[in-house]
Design a protein around this motif. Structure first.
Motif, PDB file in Angstrom:
ATOM      1  N   SER A  85      50.611  25.002  41.650  1.00 53.04           N
ATOM      2  CA  SER A  85      51.283  26.139  42.272  1.00 53.04           C
ATOM      3  C   SER A  85      50.692  26.384  43.657  1.00 53.04           C
ATOM      4  O   SER A  85      49.501  26.160  43.897  1.00 53.04           O
ATOM      5  CB  SER A  85      51.118  27.390  41.412  1.00 53.04           C
ATOM      6  N   HIS A  86      51.546  26.876  44.554  1.00 49.43           N
ATOM      7  CA  HIS A  86      51.100  27.139  45.934  1.00 49.43           C
ATOM      8  C   HIS A  86      50.101  28.308  45.968  1.00 49.43           C
ATOM      9  O   HIS A  86      50.273  29.309  45.285  1.00 49.43           O
ATOM     10  CB  HIS A  86      52.308  27.484  46.810  1.00 49.43           C
ATOM     11  N   ILE A  87      49.065  28.153  46.776  1.00 47.21           N
ATOM     12  CA  ILE A  87      48.044  29.192  46.923  1.00 47.21           C
ATOM     13  C   ILE A  87      48.103  29.709  48.358  1.00 47.21           C
ATOM     14  O   ILE A  87      48.087  28.919  49.307  1.00 47.21           O
ATOM     15  CB  ILE A  87      46.637  28.642  46.618  1.00 47.21           C
ATOM     16  N   PRO A  88      48.174  31.017  48.552  1.00 41.97           N
ATOM     17  CA  PRO A  88      48.232  31.596  49.904  1.00 41.97           C
ATOM     18  C   PRO A  88      47.045  31.141  50.754  1.00 41.97           C
ATOM     19  O   PRO A  88      45.913  31.023  50.247  1.00 41.97           O
ATOM     20  CB  PRO A  88      48.173  33.106  49.645  1.00 41.97           C
ATOM     21  N   PRO A  89      47.281  30.863  52.019  1.00 41.17           N
ATOM     22  CA  PRO A  89      46.213  30.394  52.925  1.00 41.17           C
ATOM     23  C   PRO A  89      44.973  31.282  52.936  1.00 41.17           C
ATOM     24  O   PRO A  89      43.848  30.781  52.941  1.00 41.17           O
ATOM     25  CB  PRO A  89      46.899  30.381  54.294  1.00 41.17           C
ATOM     26  N   GLN A  90      45.175  32.609  52.939  1.00 32.08           N
ATOM     27  CA  GLN A  90      44.037  33.517  52.976  1.00 32.08           C
ATOM     28  C   GLN A  90      43.169  33.357  51.730  1.00 32.08           C
ATOM     29  O   GLN A  90      41.939  33.401  51.801  1.00 32.08           O
ATOM     30  CB  GLN A  90      44.519  34.971  53.103  1.00 32.08           C
ATOM     31  N   LYS A  91      43.825  33.156  50.589  1.00 29.46           N
ATOM     32  CA  LYS A  91      43.060  32.981  49.346  1.00 29.46           C
ATOM     33  C   LYS A  91      42.291  31.673  49.370  1.00 29.46           C
ATOM     34  O   LYS A  91      41.163  31.585  48.871  1.00 29.46           O
ATOM     35  CB  LYS A  91      43.995  33.021  48.130  1.00 29.46           C
ATOM     36  N   ILE A  92      42.899  30.662  49.985  1.00 26.21           N
ATOM     37  CA  ILE A  92      42.202  29.375  50.093  1.00 26.21           C
ATOM     38  C   ILE A  92      40.926  29.536  50.891  1.00 26.21           C
ATOM     39  O   ILE A  92      39.872  28.977  50.555  1.00 26.21           O
ATOM     40  CB  ILE A  92      43.119  28.311  50.745  1.00 26.21           C
ATOM     41  N   VAL A  93      41.008  30.346  51.949  1.00 27.56           N
ATOM     42  CA  VAL A  93      39.827  30.612  52.794  1.00 27.56           C
ATOM     43  C   VAL A  93      38.731  31.271  51.962  1.00 27.56           C
ATOM     44  O   VAL A  93      37.556  30.891  52.043  1.00 27.56           O
ATOM     45  CB  VAL A  93      40.205  31.514  53.997  1.00 27.56           C
ATOM     46  N   GLU A  94      39.134  32.245  51.148  1.00 25.56           N
ATOM     47  CA  GLU A  94      38.167  32.956  50.315  1.00 25.56           C
ATOM     48  C   GLU A  94      37.558  32.028  49.260  1.00 25.56           C
ATOM     49  O   GLU A  94      36.352  32.060  48.997  1.00 25.56           O
ATOM     50  CB  GLU A  94      38.836  34.158  49.633  1.00 25.56           C
TER      51      GLU A  94
END
Length: 235
Positions: A204-213
């Protein structure tokens, strides 16, 4: 937290390998367990039938003695009939004769049923013994095969289990609990790597901001769709 997440990654790799080793054994452990239960069941049934046969044979002997005694009494009553002098004596002997004949008939009927029961039990015991021998053979064959597979992987499994135990001792029990719950619910995978912007477990796609975190590895993040613990690990 980084150490904890790296420990979880290592734990997942260990669990993956343990699952592979167990998968190599296939259904053998289950087959052996089922055969063991079947053997115990047949063994118990055999003991039950054998005891029933023993009890029935004892009753057969008792009935044979009762029949002999009844026949002997009837012979005695018949002789006494020639010696009676009054109607009262005659009536008394005839009453005893009738009662003894009734008991004799009942005993003979029961003896006949007992003999039929003995024949049936002996046939059932013979059948169960045959089935028990077959189950014992299958059980021994599968046990040997399972032992071979266990022996082949025992050393590696022990090493992996020791490594797993070390990780568990050093990691927060609540985090381990979360990992175990998710792993059981998600086909053995409690950890998912973030790769190309998606969860490595359910894709599933993960929001970019969450990937950063997630990449910072400062706290535990889970996939919103599959619940797996997310990690970002450089190769």
């Amino acid at each position: 937290m980084q150490k904890t997440l790296y420990a979880l990654v290592e734990l997942q790799e260990i669990d993956n390998r343990l699952d592979e080793l167990r998968a190599e054994r296939g259904d053998l452990p289950l087959i052996v367990e089922e055969l063991e239960n079947k053997y115990k069941e047949k063994k118990g049934l055999l003991e039950e039938k054998t005891q029933a046969l023993k009890t029935t044979k004892v009753r057969q002997k008792e009935l044979e003695l009762l029949i002999e005694e009844a026949k002997a009494k009837l012979a005695e009553f018949e002789e006494k009939l020639y010696q009676v002098k009054t109607n009262r004596e005659y009536d008394a002997i005839m009453a005893e004769t009738d009662a003894t004949k009734t008991k004799l008939e009942e005993s003979e009927d029961e003896l006949l049923n007992t003999q039929e029961t003995i024949e049936r039990l002996e046939e059932e015991i013979k059948q169960i013994e045959s089935e028990l021998e077959k189950v014992a053979g299958e059980l021994e064959e599968n046990k040997i095969e399972l032992d071979k597979k266990l022996t082949a992987t025992a050393e590696e499994e022990n090493l992996l289990q020791n490594e797993r135990d070390i990780i568990l001792k050093k990691t927060d029990p609540e985090i381990i609990k979360t990992y175990e719950i998710v792993r059981q619910a998600r086909d053995g995978l409690g950890i998912a790597r973030v790769e190309n912007g998606v969860c490595g477990g359910c894709f599933s796609h993960i929001p970019p901001q969450k990937i950063v975190e997630v990449r910072k590895m400062e706290k535990i993040y889970t996939c919103e769709f599959c619940g797996r613990i997310l990690v970002y690990v450089e190769e």
